[in-house]
Design a protein around this motif. Structure first.
Motif, mmCIF file in Angstrom:
data_model
loop_
_atom_site.group_PDB
_atom_site.id
_atom_site.type_symbol
_atom_site.label_atom_id
_atom_site.label_comp_id
_atom_site.label_asym_id
_atom_site.label_seq_id
_atom_site.Cartn_x
_atom_site.Cartn_y
_atom_site.Cartn_z
ATOM 1 N N GLY A 366 0.810 -1.211 0.000
ATOM 2 C CA GLY A 366 0.000 0.000 0.000
ATOM 3 C C GLY A 366 0.848 1.267 0.000
ATOM 4 O O GLY A 366 0.541 2.239 -0.696
ATOM 5 N N LYS A 367 1.929 1.262 0.790
ATOM 6 C CA LYS A 367 2.805 2.446 0.837
ATOM 7 C C LYS A 367 3.461 2.706 -0.506
ATOM 8 O O LYS A 367 3.686 3.862 -0.890
ATOM 9 C CB LYS A 367 3.865 2.253 1.918
ATOM 10 N N ASP A 368 3.778 1.627 -1.246
ATOM 11 C CA ASP A 368 4.378 1.805 -2.567
ATOM 12 C C ASP A 368 3.399 2.481 -3.524
ATOM 13 O O ASP A 368 3.795 3.328 -4.340
ATOM 14 C CB ASP A 368 4.808 0.455 -3.136
ATOM 15 N N ILE A 369 2.127 2.121 -3.433
ATOM 16 C CA ILE A 369 1.115 2.754 -4.288
ATOM 17 C C ILE A 369 1.010 4.237 -3.960
ATOM 18 O O ILE A 369 0.990 5.095 -4.856
ATOM 19 C CB ILE A 369 -0.246 2.062 -4.107
ATOM 20 N N ILE A 370 0.953 4.548 -2.674
ATOM 21 C CA ILE A 370 0.865 5.957 -2.263
ATOM 22 C C ILE A 370 2.082 6.733 -2.745
ATOM 23 O O ILE A 370 1.959 7.838 -3.295
ATOM 24 C CB ILE A 370 0.723 6.053 -0.731
ATOM 25 N N ALA A 371 3.270 6.156 -2.558
ATOM 26 C CA ALA A 371 4.497 6.841 -2.974
ATOM 27 C C ALA A 371 4.523 7.077 -4.479
ATOM 28 O O ALA A 371 5.003 8.114 -4.949
ATOM 29 C CB ALA A 371 5.718 6.021 -2.549
ATOM 30 N N GLU A 372 4.000 6.123 -5.252
ATOM 31 C CA GLU A 372 4.025 6.247 -6.714
ATOM 32 C C GLU A 372 3.038 7.288 -7.205
ATOM 33 O O GLU A 372 3.304 8.009 -8.182
ATOM 34 C CB GLU A 372 3.710 4.892 -7.339
ATOM 35 N N LEU A 373 1.877 7.383 -6.548
ATOM 36 C CA LEU A 373 0.825 8.267 -7.049
ATOM 37 C C LEU A 373 0.868 9.672 -6.461
ATOM 38 O O LEU A 373 0.205 10.573 -6.983
ATOM 39 C CB LEU A 373 -0.552 7.639 -6.769
ATOM 40 N N GLU A 374 1.615 9.848 -5.373
ATOM 41 C CA GLU A 374 1.736 11.190 -4.799
ATOM 42 C C GLU A 374 2.354 12.137 -5.819
ATOM 43 O O GLU A 374 3.353 11.826 -6.456
ATOM 44 C CB GLU A 374 2.589 11.149 -3.531
ATOM 45 N N GLY A 375 1.754 13.281 -5.974
ATOM 46 C CA GLY A 375 2.264 14.251 -6.934
ATOM 47 C C GLY A 375 1.688 14.081 -8.322
ATOM 48 O O GLY A 375 1.887 14.930 -9.191
ATOM 49 N N MET A 376 0.986 12.977 -8.565
ATOM 50 C CA MET A 376 0.311 12.768 -9.841
ATOM 51 C C MET A 376 -1.124 13.275 -9.740
ATOM 52 O O MET A 376 -1.604 13.625 -8.677
ATOM 53 C CB MET A 376 0.268 11.276 -10.207
ATOM 54 N N GLU A 377 -1.794 13.266 -10.861
ATOM 55 C CA GLU A 377 -3.224 13.534 -10.894
ATOM 56 C C GLU A 377 -3.911 12.235 -11.287
ATOM 57 O O GLU A 377 -4.170 11.984 -12.470
ATOM 58 C CB GLU A 377 -3.534 14.640 -11.908
ATOM 59 N N PRO A 378 -4.184 11.361 -10.310
ATOM 60 C CA PRO A 378 -4.736 10.049 -10.661
ATOM 61 C C PRO A 378 -6.195 10.075 -11.085
ATOM 62 O O PRO A 378 -6.740 9.043 -11.461
ATOM 63 C CB PRO A 378 -4.565 9.259 -9.360
ATOM 64 N N GLY A 379 -6.834 11.242 -11.057
ATOM 65 C CA GLY A 379 -8.255 11.286 -11.362
ATOM 66 C C GLY A 379 -9.060 10.947 -10.125
ATOM 67 O O GLY A 379 -8.540 10.857 -9.011
#
Length: 433
Positions: A366-379
């Protein structure tokens, strides 16, 4: 203590009529001591039964049962506590786990009962003759065996254990009893490849059809090996030569044995960047849960889903995945977008928990997902494949939940079956809400 503690009783069942309750202990069936759920199913197959039950207050009941053929008793028990593994395998994944994960992840099980019940792979290195006799007597078939090498010295080196009964002898005994076996080899370059692997394949093919299938999977190495023995990973170059050689030999074996027998894990094709063989070459997909044929099955199902997919209300959806299937998933999502009007963003998540060499989707935290998507605009929506979560508990490897990701990123998280149909059905459900 012998016997099985009742976990719960099915409503309107025979057991409920007999006033058996959760917490009661089933001691014996027709005079046979009940050790586990296998004994319960085996000895409880008769229509006329005598059950010895110890109530939670210690009172002993003897209950006679006459039932229609196939009518269930209605007793449900917890899964057996697994026997612990006594091996010290040089490639053991548990030894490569980082600290701080939930405690069950560090448990190494080696239990032939779980192999029969759930398809868990076991080495049979710790099994005694009494247990082998039980497998034969109770027809515990099929079972799933981690062979790794039929050469005794190589196998002992891989398993980190001396004076083992040769696995070929054990499997010959099971084959003579007509026990079906599915096998795997974790391939470690420099240890059990080359002539050693060729001998392993030949030895196991000689036991066909009782050895029903053999999968070869590349050794998995994390960034947390510490002082563990040095192992050589399966590289693109290694896979690039291994796949053509053994794909051809697998076809030769199929012709000789009359059915597909030897299967190469998808990871070999991904590492080698080579095309997958047709789905029909995987037979009835006996090694699917072992990572064999998943991508070909995905591609086949993708074609079916794209044929039937229709327009949906506009939406922006981010789909997270591991590096391994990214290429195939992103190509499918691009085509699905054209059919449905949904705007997809496919994001390969770097594995910070285990290291960059671990690229499968099921080991993303779960932390890896958060780290990857932080700063993006995932919709507004993030779609998470269900293989990332522990079945029945809904948590990632690091104990985070989909709700934790929603809170951290301010998005809606949807868990979907990790297949083309699962993704499409998740979209349909999203648009019904």
């Amino acid at each position: 203590m012998s016997g099985l503690i009742v976990d719960h009783v099915m409503p309107e069942s025979i057991a409920e009529e007999l006033e058996i309750e959760p917490g009661d202990r089933l001691l014996s069936i027709n005079g046979h001591i009940v050790r586990d759920v296998i004994d319960y199913n085996y000895f409880g197959a008769e229509d006329n039964l005598v059950l010895e039950v110890e109530k939670s207050d210690g009172e002993l009941w003897e209950l006679e049962v006459e039932r229609e053929e196939g009518e269930p008793l209605g007793l449900v028990f917890a899964a057996p506590e697994p026997a612990r593994c006594g091996n010290n395998c040089v490639f053991c994944f548990v030894h490569q786990l980082p600290k701080g994960l939930r405690s069950p992840l560090y448990v190494k099980d080696e239990d032939y009962r779980l192999s029969f019940l759930y398809g868990n792979y076991v080495t049979l290195a710790n099994i005694g003759q009494e247990e082998l006799d039980r497998i034969k007597e109770q027809r515990l078939s099929p079972i799933y065996i981690s062979v790794h090498a039929t050469d005794p010295a190589t196998r002992e080196r891989l398993l980190g254990k001396k004076d083992l009964r040769p696995i070929r002898e054990v499997m010959e005994e099971l084959a003579q009893a007509r026990i079906s076996m599915h096998c795997q080899v974790v391939l470690c370059p420099g240890l059990n490849d080359g002539a050693t692997f060729a001998q392993t394949v030949a030895d196991l093919a000689a036991l066909h059809p009782w050895v029903a299938s053999l999968a070869v999977v590349p050794v998995g190495l994390t960034a947390h090996r510490g002082r563990l023995p040095g192992l050589t990973p399966v590289t693109e170059e290694f896979a690039g030569s291994f796949v053509p050689e053994w794909e051809a030999k697998a076809r030769e074996l199929e012709k000789r044995l009359g059915e597909p027998f030897l299967f190469l894990a998808d990871e070999f094709y991904l590492k080698a960047n080579l095309p997958f063989p047709p789905l029909e070459t995987y037979g009835d997909l006996p090694q699917l849960e072992n990572g064999v044929g998943m991508i070909p099955l995905f591609l086949h199902e993708a074609e079916e889903v794209l044929e039937e997919a229709g327009k949906l209300p506009p939406a922006r959806v981010t789909v997270v995945t591991g590096d391994s299937p990214f290429r195939y998933l992103s190509e499918f999502l691009e085509k699905l977008s054209a059919k449905t009007g949904t705007a997809f963003r496919c994001v390969p998540v770097k594995n910070r928990l285990f290291g960059p060499t671990v690229t499968v989707t099921g080991l993303i935290s779960g932390k890896d997902i958060i780290a990857e998507l932080e700063g993006m605009e995932p919709g507004g929506v993030v779609l998470v494949p269900d293989v990332m979560l522990k079945e029945g508990e809904g948590v990632f490897l690091d104990d985070l939940t989909p709700e934790d990701i929603e809170a951290a990123l301010g998005v809606t998280v949807i868990v979907a079956e990790s297949s083309p149909r699962g993704i499409y059905e998740a979209l349909e459900l999203l648009n019904e809400q």
